[in-house]
Write an enzyme that holds these catalytic residues in place. Structure first.
Site, PDB file in Angstrom:
ATOM      1  N   VAL A  18     -16.878 -45.530   4.009  1.00  0.00           N
ATOM      2  CA  VAL A  18     -18.125 -44.592   3.555  1.00  0.00           C
ATOM      3  C   VAL A  18     -19.269 -45.598   3.294  1.00  0.00           C
ATOM      4  O   VAL A  18     -19.241 -46.483   2.580  1.00  0.00           O
ATOM      5  CB  VAL A  18     -17.502 -43.972   2.199  1.00  0.00           C
ATOM      6  CG1 VAL A  18     -18.487 -42.902   1.851  1.00  0.00           C
ATOM      7  CG2 VAL A  18     -16.148 -43.365   2.355  1.00  0.00           C
ATOM      8  N   ASP A 162      -4.675 -35.076  -3.177  1.00  0.00           N
ATOM      9  CA  ASP A 162      -4.888 -36.230  -3.777  1.00  0.00           C
ATOM     10  C   ASP A 162      -6.073 -36.442  -4.831  1.00  0.00           C
ATOM     11  O   ASP A 162      -7.010 -37.245  -4.691  1.00  0.00           O
ATOM     12  CB  ASP A 162      -5.204 -37.347  -2.590  1.00  0.00           C
ATOM     13  CG  ASP A 162      -5.345 -38.878  -2.957  1.00  0.00           C
ATOM     14  OD1 ASP A 162      -4.495 -39.046  -3.990  1.00  0.00           O
ATOM     15  OD2 ASP A 162      -5.761 -39.695  -2.174  1.00  0.00           O
TER      16      ASP A 162
END
Length: 329
Positions: A18, A162
């Site tokens: 990212v 998650d």
């Protein structure tokens, strides 16, 4: 990807790197997620396309991080174009041809950028020069927004699987909390190791997942929401286990070792063993600053039997939120 100027790598998500970047045209800060969707000659796999369109649909909620665009970088096209130009005598320079270089075609997901997450937010109240509780009104507000986001995902048949404070981004100025890293969750099962092979935290993982249940539903996310709720109040994790076994023991010590009566079928789950028989403790003692309504809501999120756990939609109507001005949402 010429549209974006990469500023820095901000992390490795569960499914790829990212980067923080800037949209050159507008100056808007964005998060670029390079996915590991290996595309073949035919292009993007259909499963990936379905997931991306689902992400776009989900990100229409204010409480889910917005997917601004999807960029498909074709690994080979630049070189082909340069080679074709050179063959025609246009004299494309070496530098031009190698801009992105060859390599596998990649998919980049472009998300809005938020500079902090709930973990950092809680840490800032726990550590540093000015430790202080997270204000009760903030806990209530953030939990409501988290439930709005989770209810939105569940209403479209999507489990996050998650949820944890690191995956909840916070816009401090506006006081908004948004769910991120809705990975490309359908194509993957619960990640055991992250993309960089760090061990993924188990602290928010529901007991049915830890015990190897083959089927799970929205209850897995609601368990995580309960753990996150408690952590906002306590400023530390409720169940900080460092292995699947330890994680279960943390849970059993507080909530009591589950029985067939409480949770039909628990002893037939794949990873069930015979555990020490602990008696349930008083949940209120684990979250001393939380009033009775808060403790009641938390206990409904942490029910052992996933079928009995409160849904996100029902949780929004719980008396814990009666004092909240809901017109702002």
């Amino acid at each position: 990807m010429e549209k974006y100027e990469k500023l820095e790598k901000v992390g490795e998500g569960t499914y790829g790197k990212v980067y923080k970047a800037k949209d050159k045209a507008t100056g808007q800060l964005v998060a670029l997620k390079k996915t590991r969707l290996e595309m073949d000659e035919e292009g993007v796999p259909p499963t990936a396309l379905r997931e991306v369109s689902l992400l776009q649909l989900l990100s229409q909620s204010l409480y889910v991080v917005r997917l601004l665009s999807v960029e498909h970088v074709d690994g080979g096209s630049k070189r082909k174009a340069a080679a074709a130009a050179a063959a025609e005598g246009a004299g494309a320079g070496e530098g031009h041809g190698g801009a992105v270089g060859g390599g596998k075609p990649m998919l980049y997901l472009v998300f809005e950028y938020l500079d902090t997450d709930l973990k950092k937010f809680i840490d800032s109240h726990r550590k540093g020069p000015n430790p202080r509780p997270v204000p009760a009104a903030t806990v209530q507000n953030f939990l409501y927004q988290l439930l709005k986001g989770v209810a939105h995902c569940h209403s479209h048949g999507v489990l996050h699987r998650d949820l944890k404070p690191q995956n909840l981004l916070v816009d401090k100025e506006k006081g908004i909390l948004k769910i991120a890293d809705l990975g490309l969750g359908r194509a993957f099962t619960v990640p055991l190791k992250s993309y960089t092979h760090e061990v993924v935290t188990l602290w928010y993982r529901a007991p049915e997942v830890l015990l190897g249940s083959a089927h799970y539903s929205i209850g897995v996310d609601m368990w995580s929401v309960g753990c996150i709720f408690a952590e906002m109040v306590r400023r530390q994790a409720l169940f900080p286990g460092d292995s699947e076994f330890q994680q279960l023991l943390h849970i059993f010590r507080l909530l009591g070792t589950p029985t067939e009566k409480q949770w039909p079928g628990v002893t037939t789950l794949r990873d069930w063993h015979v555990y020490p028989q602990w008696e349930p403790q008083n949940l209120a003692r684990a979250v001393p600053s939380l009033g009775p309504d808060g403790v009641d809501l938390l206990s409904k999120m942490l029910k052992y039997d996933p079928a009995e756990r409160i849904s996100a939609k029902a949780a929004l109507d719980h008396p814990f939120f009666d004092s909240l001005d809901k017109s702002q949402f």
